[in-house]
Design a protein around this motif. Sequence first.
Motif, PDB file in Angstrom:
ATOM      1  N   ASP A   1      36.246 -28.909  45.852  1.00 55.68           N
ATOM      2  CA  ASP A   1      35.604 -30.005  45.124  1.00 55.68           C
ATOM      3  C   ASP A   1      35.029 -29.518  43.791  1.00 55.68           C
ATOM      4  OD1 ASP A   1      36.226 -31.672  47.222  1.00 55.68           O
ATOM      5  OD2 ASP A   1      34.181 -31.775  48.018  1.00 55.68           O
ATOM      6  N   ARG A   2      34.381 -28.369  43.823  1.00 58.15           N
ATOM      7  CA  ARG A   2      33.761 -27.829  42.602  1.00 58.15           C
ATOM      8  C   ARG A   2      34.825 -27.454  41.569  1.00 58.15           C
ATOM      9  NH1 ARG A   2      29.161 -24.895  41.037  1.00 58.15           N
ATOM     10  NH2 ARG A   2      29.439 -24.495  38.829  1.00 58.15           N
ATOM     11  N   LEU A   3      35.903 -26.810  42.006  1.00 55.15           N
ATOM     12  CA  LEU A   3      36.959 -26.419  41.086  1.00 55.15           C
ATOM     13  C   LEU A   3      37.610 -27.651  40.459  1.00 55.15           C
ATOM     14  CD1 LEU A   3      38.606 -23.477  43.045  1.00 55.15           C
ATOM     15  CD2 LEU A   3      37.139 -23.324  41.020  1.00 55.15           C
ATOM     16  N   LEU A   4      37.809 -28.682  41.248  1.00 52.30           N
ATOM     17  CA  LEU A   4      38.378 -29.931  40.705  1.00 52.30           C
ATOM     18  C   LEU A   4      37.400 -30.598  39.736  1.00 52.30           C
ATOM     19  CD1 LEU A   4      40.068 -31.321  43.924  1.00 52.30           C
ATOM     20  CD2 LEU A   4      41.217 -30.497  41.870  1.00 52.30           C
ATOM     21  N   ARG A   5      36.124 -30.632  40.104  1.00 49.39           N
ATOM     22  CA  ARG A   5      35.083 -31.243  39.252  1.00 49.39           C
ATOM     23  C   ARG A   5      34.988 -30.529  37.907  1.00 49.39           C
ATOM     24  NH1 ARG A   5      30.925 -31.176  42.757  1.00 49.39           N
ATOM     25  NH2 ARG A   5      30.068 -29.245  41.948  1.00 49.39           N
ATOM     26  N   ASP A   6      35.135 -29.197  37.936  1.00 51.92           N
ATOM     27  CA  ASP A   6      35.043 -28.391  36.711  1.00 51.92           C
ATOM     28  C   ASP A   6      36.382 -28.271  35.985  1.00 51.92           C
ATOM     29  OD1 ASP A   6      32.409 -28.049  37.387  1.00 51.92           O
ATOM     30  OD2 ASP A   6      32.585 -25.919  37.905  1.00 51.92           O
ATOM     31  N   HIS A   7      37.394 -28.988  36.474  1.00 50.90           N
ATOM     32  CA  HIS A   7      38.744 -28.955  35.897  1.00 50.90           C
ATOM     33  C   HIS A   7      39.294 -27.535  35.854  1.00 50.90           C
ATOM     34  CE1 HIS A   7      38.167 -33.117  34.869  1.00 50.90           C
ATOM     35  NE2 HIS A   7      37.038 -32.793  34.271  1.00 50.90           N
TER      36      HIS A   7
END
Length: 80
Positions: free
Chosen positions: A72-78
Amino acid sequence: VDAYTREVINRSRMLQAELNQQIRTLSTTEKVPLIDLDKELERPEVWGTDWYQDAIHLTASGYSAMSQQIADRLLRDHAL
């Protein structure tokens, strides 16, 4: 859990909390991105069979929750 085991768990958690704070401070100081699983995961206050099989090792549910938080964090931070 017997008193000795509980004491070991409590001391381990205390040391882990101190180390986590040092990592947060270093990350901020050095401006290095950090996925702070300790803060970001909603987990029981007491080590339990739900997410932990002992004071250190996660269960399948624990690893699933951890990997979902990272994704989720990696996706949120692109980052992916």
